[in-house]
Design a protein around this motif. Structure first.
Motif, PDB file in Angstrom:
ATOM      1  N   LEU A  68       0.897  -1.369   0.146  1.00  0.00           N
ATOM      2  CA  LEU A  68      -0.023  -0.124   0.066  1.00  0.00           C
ATOM      3  C   LEU A  68       0.941   1.124   0.052  1.00  0.00           C
ATOM      4  O   LEU A  68       0.316   2.429   0.000  1.00  0.00           O
ATOM      5  CB  LEU A  68      -0.922  -0.171   1.268  1.00  0.00           C
ATOM      6  CG  LEU A  68      -2.097  -1.158   1.112  1.00  0.00           C
ATOM      7  CD1 LEU A  68      -2.786  -1.020   2.600  1.00  0.00           C
ATOM      8  CD2 LEU A  68      -2.949  -0.767   0.112  1.00  0.00           C
ATOM      9  N   ASN A  71       3.353   4.296   4.712  1.00  0.00           N
ATOM     10  CA  ASN A  71       2.517   4.362   5.709  1.00  0.00           C
ATOM     11  C   ASN A  71       1.436   2.963   5.298  1.00  0.00           C
ATOM     12  O   ASN A  71       0.362   3.263   5.972  1.00  0.00           O
ATOM     13  CB  ASN A  71       1.807   5.686   6.182  1.00  0.00           C
ATOM     14  CG  ASN A  71       2.677   6.485   6.691  1.00  0.00           C
ATOM     15  OD1 ASN A  71       3.722   6.302   7.347  1.00  0.00           O
ATOM     16  ND2 ASN A  71       2.576   7.627   6.079  1.00  0.00           N
ATOM     17  N   GLY A  72       2.109   1.943   4.931  1.00  0.00           N
ATOM     18  CA  GLY A  72       1.054   0.817   4.507  1.00  0.00           C
ATOM     19  C   GLY A  72       0.144   0.291   5.618  1.00  0.00           C
ATOM     20  O   GLY A  72      -0.826   0.021   5.621  1.00  0.00           O
ATOM     21  N   LYS A  75      -2.500   2.405   6.908  1.00  0.00           N
ATOM     22  CA  LYS A  75      -3.341   2.395   5.910  1.00  0.00           C
ATOM     23  C   LYS A  75      -4.165   1.036   6.118  1.00  0.00           C
ATOM     24  O   LYS A  75      -5.639   1.083   5.943  1.00  0.00           O
ATOM     25  CB  LYS A  75      -3.232   2.474   4.563  1.00  0.00           C
ATOM     26  CG  LYS A  75      -2.516   3.792   4.268  1.00  0.00           C
ATOM     27  CD  LYS A  75      -1.855   3.677   2.588  1.00  0.00           C
ATOM     28  CE  LYS A  75      -1.301   5.166   2.553  1.00  0.00           C
ATOM     29  NZ  LYS A  75      -0.516   5.031   1.038  1.00  0.00           N
ATOM     30  N   ASP A  78      -6.447   1.535   9.216  1.00  0.00           N
ATOM     31  CA  ASP A  78      -7.498   2.251   8.792  1.00  0.00           C
ATOM     32  C   ASP A  78      -8.715   1.704   7.929  1.00  0.00           C
ATOM     33  O   ASP A  78      -9.866   1.901   8.327  1.00  0.00           O
ATOM     34  CB  ASP A  78      -6.954   3.753   8.112  1.00  0.00           C
ATOM     35  CG  ASP A  78      -6.174   4.707   8.996  1.00  0.00           C
ATOM     36  OD1 ASP A  78      -6.310   4.553  10.235  1.00  0.00           O
ATOM     37  OD2 ASP A  78      -5.256   5.378   8.326  1.00  0.00           O
ATOM     38  N   ILE A  79      -8.265   1.113   6.776  1.00  0.00           N
ATOM     39  CA  ILE A  79      -9.364   0.585   5.776  1.00  0.00           C
ATOM     40  C   ILE A  79      -9.941  -0.611   6.454  1.00  0.00           C
ATOM     41  O   ILE A  79     -10.970  -0.791   6.495  1.00  0.00           O
ATOM     42  CB  ILE A  79      -8.569   0.015   4.494  1.00  0.00           C
ATOM     43  CG1 ILE A  79      -7.981   1.274   3.929  1.00  0.00           C
ATOM     44  CG2 ILE A  79      -9.496  -0.688   3.820  1.00  0.00           C
ATOM     45  CD1 ILE A  79      -6.944   0.975   2.855  1.00  0.00           C
ATOM     46  N   SER A  81     -10.319  -1.670  10.098  1.00  0.00           N
ATOM     47  CA  SER A  81      -9.927  -1.570  11.510  1.00  0.00           C
ATOM     48  C   SER A  81     -10.569  -2.666  12.211  1.00  0.00           C
ATOM     49  O   SER A  81      -9.950  -2.898  13.292  1.00  0.00           O
ATOM     50  CB  SER A  81     -10.613  -0.024  11.893  1.00  0.00           C
ATOM     51  OG  SER A  81     -12.029  -0.078  11.588  1.00  0.00           O
TER      52      SER A  81
END
Length: 103
Positions: A68, A71-72, A75, A78-79, A81
């Motif tokens: 990704l 900061n994969g 991410k 975040d996606i 969680s």
């Protein structure tokens, strides 16, 4: 492939018939039985799909978050969680619905 808790199979492609799906075809089945079977089948299907997402997307991305970009790992968090928690809860719901008196 097995899912967490080993309760819901994740083999096959999304949209395939799910193992364990039960349809009421009895002419004398009550509306309540039909609704409960539809609810169970929907829950089973949703749990199966959650398992596919966890196995096919989340686990590989957690293993190699660089897919990704920068900061994969953040991410991925975040996606996705709470997808693993959703899978565990829904697996338990399906398990309890399978028990005698569960539907």
């Amino acid at each position: 492939a097995a899912t967490p808790m080993g309760a819901i199979p994740t083999g096959g492609a999304p949209g395939d018939a799910r193992p364990g799906v039960v349809h009421v075809h009895t002419p004398g089945a009550s509306m309540r039985d039909k609704v409960l079977d539809e609810f169970y089948n929907t829950e089973l299907d949703y749990t199966y799909d959650l398992g596919v997402v966890v196995e096919v997307y989340i686990k590989p991305l957690r293993k190699d978050p660089s897919m990704l970009g920068k900061n994969g790992a953040a991410k991925v968090d975040d996606i996705f969680s709470n997808w693993e928690q959703l899978l565990m809860v829904n697996t338990e719901i399906v398990k309890r619905m399978r028990e005698p008196g569960g539907r």
